[in-house]
Design an enzyme around this catalytic site. Structure first.
Site, short mmCIF file in Angstrom:
data_model
loop_
_atom_site.label_atom_id
_atom_site.label_comp_id
_atom_site.label_asym_id
_atom_site.label_seq_id
_atom_site.Cartn_x
_atom_site.Cartn_y
_atom_site.Cartn_z
N LYS A 1 -11.71 -8.45 5.96
CA LYS A 1 -12.10 -6.91 6.00
C LYS A 1 -12.77 -6.50 4.71
CE LYS A 1 -10.69 -2.24 7.05
NZ LYS A 1 -9.60 -1.62 6.86
N ASP B 1 -8.44 -2.79 -0.64
CA ASP B 1 -9.57 -1.97 -0.88
C ASP B 1 -9.60 -0.85 -1.44
OD1 ASP B 1 -9.65 -2.40 2.61
OD2 ASP B 1 -8.76 -0.94 1.68
N TYR C 1 0.77 -1.11 0.16
CA TYR C 1 -0.03 -0.15 -0.09
C TYR C 1 0.71 1.21 0.00
CZ TYR C 1 -3.40 3.46 1.64
OH TYR C 1 -4.15 4.48 1.53
#
Lengths: 291, 554
Positions: free
Chosen positions: B390, B318, B283
């Site tokens: 998640k 996400d 990320y």
């Protein structure tokens, strides 16, 4: 005109016959500026416009807020009194919820007796016409033999590049390609967390024609401080007049951007052609003025 | 056996499950094999390197804490001094322990002297006299032991509290607080817990990921969030423990072990019993332009500590599709999730610690957007059985119409409960407009509770139409992910990242922030913490006897 616009509810053919189509307000709705008693369709007194629920001038508004007091009848009464202090009449607490820790959430409906004179309202707007990508390219080709250099960044601490990416990256947003996809622009997207100093250094090196700054984080109004600081710095470095400065973000508007010293501001819902249209028209205007 | 100590996965209610998705086990195995190969190469690269953040983490494990009068953390003062004169190659542990042995000071006292300029650590950095080595070695091991024991004590405390109090069922309801002021955050968090929140995530101040130090002490000023400091962790932990005892439900605390201080945040979070950490191997590289060598080295150490602490890591896939196209690029999320899994397992993280994050950011106005959501959610659910996945709602498509946003979130919650997601990040109606107000969180929690209760066992009642849209889409996405993994396994992860395979973002191995803090370990590199963490993970059955992932996955 018919067929190009969607009719708003309750606007009749006769309204359109009588008033034409206003570019901002839509069909059949033309305020007569500055005249007392100016009327729109449906008998609205445009000099005294009130909130509308289901009956003209009913003044219906909805509020929701929390109070730092324990849940109970006293909390509801506190909510009603607060609404009265806001000038609202007949406040009705539709819903109250115990949030715990001594907080109460309220949903209140009330009547606002106040009215605004719509005929006196003046809102600065980006004055360029909205062109599509093709028209932007065409206008650029008519006036420039080189690519126009557009520099973009999220400045300060802001790490949220979704907005600037949507406007600049080829991918674009909502079916509209970003400025990178335009032949007339050379785009450099510096991404997140660019200090104002670094942005201006890059602008000098890149010989930017326009700078696009995105500000998403607005806590404690840090976006205002940061944007104003950029303009101050640009002025100090003699870069302000030679570059078109544009600001964008969910809590920005053209009015705020002008206040902060920018040439234009774009808020939520802006698509790449909105920005491209403004840029090309602003740059053409500058070129014309210079000649 | 000892694995029960982790106790991270929340219980499930009867009927809570995902409808079966017929994936070809051979293709799933192929995807894992490729991801394992990619992770192995990264592991080999990172094992021979260290970073300034890793060395600072060693000092934190030793017990160094606090900052000097200028606010410079003591761990930075010690490491920077050695780095500046090129004496960090063999690690900070040896000179630090030698100086401690020599002066008889405690770790923090010594670090304070170094930070004040009253003691020059570089004079201890050249050699350790043979006569003193045994004592220095023993001191290093003792300090490492104390640090590791602090982490294990919190792991046991979590297990005790979860056993005694219990906690919410899956999907855990996860909400954020982000006022910028830790004391205000605590009020917001306590209210959220009373309204049904299971997990409180304290969003960090924007920009913290790019700070090459951890701020010190309680903080009351932040932008878009609150600084991650050990003291802020401690304050929030105490508040949630208190309200959790009263409610009879353990409330989990989440923060972000990411950015340039990834391993230090993992370490301090483990000390203060955080239960979840956003911790993604890729990320920071993609979205914060942190150098990839730096992040890959840092993620290894941070994940080993998180494995030891028994917390859940959440990965950040996400976010990929906020920049890339949701429908076209779904396979990149799947591929990245598999790589993150392999890298995590190599660090000793167990299945019930893998809160792999995913969400597809699909435009809710497109026809059948919910079918796409279900297909992707079922694919990830089926690929990672047992992992507390998640699930995060789309934020890109929030319009400012708070009532429409509330409906979008409700539909997303329905997909989450129907597909057996482990942790549901609750969207807020005001998302993308402001950080949540106290009642925004209540409205989200109330709506999620309604949807979850109403559709609790829906997943166990549904069967997919064979050959239908959802099944076809899921299988096609897996195949595209395998294709991408095959390509990356051939060229290596770093080359893959530089070619923009993930999130349409290209990063170079030598670009980005923080590369100057990476170094190859010298021949005499010494870190007693690393050896002890490996030994403890082996004792707990989280790594095998060779120090590899259990089950030989990597």
């Amino acid at each position: 005109m018919k067929g190009e616009v969607t009719l708003r509810p309750h606007v009749t053919e006769a309204d359109i016959e009588a008033h034409g189509v206003d570019p901002q307000l839509g069909p059949g709705f033309v305020p007569v500026k500055g005249e007392p008693g100016a009327q729109g369709p449906r008998g609205v007194d445009l000099t005294a416009v009130r909130a509308y629920g289901d009956t003209l001038d009913d003044g219906q508004v909805m509020l929701s807020f929390s109070l730092p007091v324990p849940f109970g009848d006293e909390a509801k009464e506190a909510g009603r009194q607060l609404c009265r202090q806001m000038g609202l009449e007949q406040p009705a607490v539709y819903h109250a919820h115990d949030l715990g820790e001594g907080f109460t959430y309220l949903v209140v409906y009330a009547r606002s007796p106040y009215a605004v004179d719509f005929t006196k309202i003046s809102v600065p707007k980006v004055t360029s016409h909205r062109l599509d990508k093709h028209a932007v390219e065409h206008l650029a080709a008519e006036h420039f033999t080189r690519k126009l250099r557009v520099l973009g960044a999220c400045t300060g601490d802001d790490a949220h590049t979704v907005g600037i990416d949507a406007i600049l990256n080829v991918k674009g947003y909502s079916g509209e390609k970003g400025l990178e996809a335009y032949k007339c622009f050379e785009v450099r997207n510096m991404g997140a967390q660019v200090p104002n100093e670094v942005l201006l250094r890059e602008a000098r090196e890149f010989q930017a024609d326009a700078i696009l700054v995105s500000q998403v984080v607005t806590q404690k109004d840090c976006h205002r401080t940061n944007l104003a600081a950029l303009i101050d710095l640009a002025e100090a470095e003699n870069l302000r007049s030679g570059i078109v400065f544009v600001a964008g973000g969910p809590r920005l508007s053209h009015t705020i951007a002008l206040e902060l010293g920018f040439d234009a501001g774009f808020g939520p819902g802006t698509l790449p052609p909105d920005v491209a249209s403004f840029l090309i028209q602003a740059l053409v205007a500058r070129q014309t003025a210079a000649q | 056996m000892v694995q029960s100590l982790i106790s991270t996965a929340a219980p499930v209610a009867p009927g809570f499950s995902c409808p079966p998705l017929p994936l070809d086990p051979a293709r799933v195995a192929r995807a894992r094999e490729l991801a394992g190969k990619i992770a192995q190469e990264v592991q080999t690269f990172t094992e021979t390197r260290s970073t300034v953040a890793v060395e600072r983490t060693v000092l934190r494990l030793f017990g160094v804490d606090g900052a000097n009068e200028e606010g410079v953390p003591l761990v930075n003062a010690c490491v920077d001094r050695l780095m500046a004169v090129g004496l960090l190659r063999d690690g900070v542990a040896r000179p630090f322990c030698l100086a401690m042995h020599d002066t008889g000071l405690t770790p923090t006292q010594l670090a304070q002297r170094i930070a004040d300029g009253n003691l020059d650590l570089t004079t201890y950095a050249e050699t350790v006299p043979d006569a003193q080595w045994a004592a220095v070695d023993a001191l290093g091991r003792k300090l490492a032991r104390a640090g590791v024991d602090r982490i294990l004590a919190q792991r046991n405390a979590r297990a005790e509290k979860l056993g005694r109090l219990g906690c919410g069922v899956q999907p855990l309801k996860y909400v954020i607080v982000a006022s910028g002021n830790i004391h205000e955050d605590i009020v917001q968090a306590r209210v959220a817990a009373r309204q049904g929140a299971d997990v409180i995530a304290v969003i960090r101040s924007t920009g913290q990921s790019l700070l090459d130090y951890m701020p010190d002490g309680a903080t009351t000023e932040g932008f878009g969030g609150t600084f991650a400091t050990q003291e802020n962790f401690r304050l929030m932990r105490a508040a949630l423990d208190e309200v959790g005892e009263e409610l009879g439900r353990y409330i989990r605390l989440c923060n972000y072990a990411s950015g340039l201080c990834m391993p230090e945040i993992a370490c301090t979070g483990a000390f203060e019993r955080l239960d979840m950490m956003l911790n993604d191997a890729l990320y920071g590289i993609l979205f914060r332009d942190i150098n990839m060598q730096r992040t890959l080295c840092d993620q290894r150490v941070s994940r080993r500590l998180s494995a030891l602490s028994g917390l859940i890591i959440n990965t950040g896939e996400d976010n990929y599709l906020t920049t890339a196209d949701a429908v076209e690029a779904a396979h990149t999320v799947v591929a990245s999730t598999l790589v993150n899994e392999a890298l995590a397992r190599a660090c000793g993280l167990q299945t019930d610690q893998l809160g792999l994050g995913h969400a597809m950011e699909i435009d809710p106005t497109i026809e059948n957007s919910i079918l796409y959501e279900i297909a992707n959610a079922m694919l990830i659910r089926t690929l990672f059985p047992g992992a507390p996945l998640k699930f995060m709602p789309p934020t890109k498509h929030m319009t400012g119409n708070v009532l429409r946003g509330h409906v979008q979130d409700a539909l997303f919650n329905l997909v989450g409960i129907t597909t057996g997601q482990g942790i549901q990040l609750l969207g807020m109606p005001t998302e993308a407009m402001h950080t949540p107000h106290i009642h925004d969180r209540y409205l989200s929690l109330e709506a999620a509770s309604l949807v979850f209760a109403g559709a609790r066992a829906l997943g166990s009642e549904l069967l997919l139409r064979p050959g239908g849209f959802i099944e076809t889409r899921a299988i096609a996405t897996l195949e595209a992910a395998i294709g991408l993994l095959d390509e990356i396994a051939g060229e290596g992860l770093m080359t893959g990242l530089s070619r923009g395979h993930f999130a349409d973002i290209r990063r170079s191995p030598t670009g980005g922030r923080g590369l100057d803090g990476v170094f190859e370990r010298g021949d005499r590199y010494w870190d007693p913490c690393e050896d002890l963490v490996t030994a403890e993970l082996q004792r707990l059955g989280q790594l095998d006897a060779q120090g590899r992932a259990v089950g030989g996955a990597v």
